[in-house]
Design an enzyme around this catalytic site. Structure first.
Site, PDB file in Angstrom:
ATOM      1  N   THR A 142       0.826  -1.209   0.000  1.00  0.00           N
ATOM      2  CA  THR A 142       0.000   0.000   0.000  1.00  0.00           C
ATOM      3  C   THR A 142       0.858   1.256   0.000  1.00  0.00           C
ATOM      4  O   THR A 142       0.629   2.192  -0.769  1.00  0.00           O
ATOM      5  CB  THR A 142      -0.964  -0.001   1.200  1.00  0.00           C
ATOM      6  OG1 THR A 142      -1.941  -1.026   1.015  1.00  0.00           O
ATOM      7  CG2 THR A 142      -1.667   1.337   1.341  1.00  0.00           C
ATOM      8  N   ASN A 162      -5.358  -9.482  -7.399  1.00  0.00           N
ATOM      9  CA  ASN A 162      -5.409 -10.078  -6.075  1.00  0.00           C
ATOM     10  C   ASN A 162      -6.695 -10.850  -5.796  1.00  0.00           C
ATOM     11  O   ASN A 162      -6.750 -11.637  -4.855  1.00  0.00           O
ATOM     12  CB  ASN A 162      -5.228  -8.992  -5.004  1.00  0.00           C
ATOM     13  CG  ASN A 162      -6.128  -7.803  -5.226  1.00  0.00           C
ATOM     14  OD1 ASN A 162      -6.199  -7.253  -6.317  1.00  0.00           O
ATOM     15  ND2 ASN A 162      -6.834  -7.387  -4.185  1.00  0.00           N
ATOM     16  N   SER A 170       4.789  -6.867  -0.544  1.00  0.00           N
ATOM     17  CA  SER A 170       4.635  -7.006   0.908  1.00  0.00           C
ATOM     18  C   SER A 170       5.135  -8.378   1.329  1.00  0.00           C
ATOM     19  O   SER A 170       4.730  -9.386   0.744  1.00  0.00           O
ATOM     20  CB  SER A 170       3.169  -6.861   1.317  1.00  0.00           C
ATOM     21  OG  SER A 170       2.649  -5.598   0.974  1.00  0.00           O
ATOM     22  N   HIS A 214       4.490 -10.197   3.913  1.00  0.00           N
ATOM     23  CA  HIS A 214       3.565 -11.126   4.567  1.00  0.00           C
ATOM     24  C   HIS A 214       2.766 -11.954   3.560  1.00  0.00           C
ATOM     25  O   HIS A 214       2.039 -12.873   3.947  1.00  0.00           O
ATOM     26  CB  HIS A 214       2.621 -10.382   5.517  1.00  0.00           C
ATOM     27  CG  HIS A 214       1.560  -9.572   4.849  1.00  0.00           C
ATOM     28  ND1 HIS A 214       0.254  -9.989   4.777  1.00  0.00           N
ATOM     29  CD2 HIS A 214       1.610  -8.368   4.247  1.00  0.00           C
ATOM     30  CE1 HIS A 214      -0.464  -9.061   4.147  1.00  0.00           C
ATOM     31  NE2 HIS A 214       0.338  -8.076   3.812  1.00  0.00           N
ATOM     32  N   THR A 224      12.178   5.822  11.614  1.00  0.00           N
ATOM     33  CA  THR A 224      13.078   4.809  12.150  1.00  0.00           C
ATOM     34  C   THR A 224      12.958   3.506  11.379  1.00  0.00           C
ATOM     35  O   THR A 224      11.858   3.014  11.129  1.00  0.00           O
ATOM     36  CB  THR A 224      12.778   4.563  13.643  1.00  0.00           C
ATOM     37  OG1 THR A 224      12.904   5.789  14.351  1.00  0.00           O
ATOM     38  CG2 THR A 224      13.734   3.539  14.223  1.00  0.00           C
ATOM     39  N   CYS A 257      -8.524  -6.001   2.031  1.00  0.00           N
ATOM     40  CA  CYS A 257      -8.709  -4.591   2.345  1.00  0.00           C
ATOM     41  C   CYS A 257     -10.145  -4.139   2.124  1.00  0.00           C
ATOM     42  O   CYS A 257     -10.551  -3.078   2.583  1.00  0.00           O
ATOM     43  CB  CYS A 257      -7.783  -3.735   1.488  1.00  0.00           C
ATOM     44  SG  CYS A 257      -8.056  -3.913  -0.275  1.00  0.00           S
TER      45      CYS A 257
END
Length: 374
Positions: free
Chosen positions: A70, A147, A193, A195, A231, A319
């Protein structure tokens, strides 16, 4: 639990977790810090970047670590728009919401957008993308594979068209990174991504062949070569690289195994349950996904009954879970509203077994019969 929703997310591999653990517990220094603990994290990030670049076939300085697909899509589309300040965007109508919603956001700022529909087989034609382009087109997005249906898109052809016309081409590779090589020779930007291929959530990569074509969206420190402030997620990045390496090195074996499970399931559903249709061309699909419509049923009801039996599936993109409208992807392929709302996505992974496929099929058959008999 029988998990057939691997297109939404996958189980973290034990080996990936092992690779991440030192950076969650012992080597927890900030990668921007100049002391030994910081250098250890910085070196781990550098090694991960080198590994992904080598596997993907690009340069390390073209790999930017982000939170996932995303963010990658948002950064590419909005970053190109920020650079040009005006212009025309072309997207397939089956893009992930991170691209389609970003385009609509830019439309509110004065950019013009054209969405190109796929054919009934689920694939967008390159010639239709070409026809949609104009002199002021600055950006084009077509995902490597959808997807919801798993249908692979002709990104090489589209990439060549974009290159000839000087249009930035972005390809969302979230669903394909584990199953197909990244189209580094044809796309200006790609995102994935981890995952989706047995890595950690909240970590992924954006590959940019020329970062000067995209303005950064997240300002701050000098993280990610000054392109993305914040970070650095060292453990997630290490896990992403470890998961991507495992996916690339085992691709052929895993693809064959998952395809065998998926094809067995499809064959049983289409031959043993009446009134069923596979959405999209099987010949053009990823080996992991089957999107099937069931006459006289609502997909949400099938999902609910399967869940009661311990079988996890989806009615579309994760999503969009909870959406009451039918899938835009399926309706753009020509499916009627009832047919689209009756669709269920089954997505298989390397941890599934043949026994699970058989049990899931029996649970599905029971659910469909129960719904139709009520």
């Amino acid at each position: 639990m029988i998990y057939l929703d691997n297109a939404a997310s996958t189980r973290l591999d034990d080996e990936v977790l092992t690779a991440m653990m030192p950076y969650l517990k012992e080597n927890y220094g900030n990668a921007q810090s100049q002391h030994a603990a910081g250098r250890a994290s910085a070196n781990a990030v550098m090694s991960a970047r080198d590994k992904i670049a080598s596997l993907a076939g690009c340069k390390p300085e073209e790999v930017f670590f982000v939170s996932g697909g995303t963010e990658a899509g948002n950064t590419a589309l909005k970053g190109v728009c920020a650079l040009h300040k005006k212009g025309h965007l072309v997207l397939s109508s089956i893009e992930h919401a991170s691209l389609s919603e970003s385009a609509l956001d830019m439309q509110k700022l004065g950019f013009e957008v054209t969405f190109v529909q796929p054919e009934s087989d689920g694939a967008v034609r390159a010639e239709n993308i070409a026809k949609a382009m104009r002199e002021d087109t600055i950006f084009c997005a077509v995902m490597a594979a959808n997807n919801e249906t798993g249908v692979i898109q002709p990104v090489e052809e589209i990439g060549k068209i974009c290159r000839e016309r000087g249009v930035f081409f972005y390809s969302d590779c979230v669903q394909t990174a584990a199953y197909l090589p990244l189209p580094v020779g044809f796309a200006d930007g790609m995102g994935f991504s981890s995952h989706k291929f047995y890595g950690p959530k909240g970590s992924g990569a954006l590959i940019l062949r020329n970062r000067n074509n995209v303005l950064r969206l997240i300002s701050g420190g000098m993280q990610e070569m000054g392109f993305r402030g914040g970070t650095v997620n060292t453990a997630g990045i290490v896990g992403t690289a470890a998961a991507y390496e495992r996916a690339c090195t085992s691709r052929e074996t895993v693809n064959a195994y998952v395809k065998g499970l998926r094809d067995k399931f499809i064959n049983r559903v289409l031959t043993e349950i009446a009134g069923t249709r596979l959405n999209g061309s099987l010949e053009k699909m990823l080996p992991s996904i089957a999107n099937i419509s069931f006459d006289g049923c609502d997909g949400e009801n099938i999902l609910f009954l399967l869940d009661l039996k311990g079988v996890c599936v989806s009615t579309g993109a994760a999503c969009a879970a909870g959406a009451v409208s039918p899938s835009d992807t399926l309706t753009s392929m020509g499916c009627g509203i009832k047919e689209a709302k009756s669709a269920v996505r089954f997505s298989f992974g390397k941890h599934n077994t043949e026994e699970e496929v058989d049990v899931a099929f029996e649970a599905l058959k029971f659910a469909v019969e129960k719904i139709r008999n009520n």
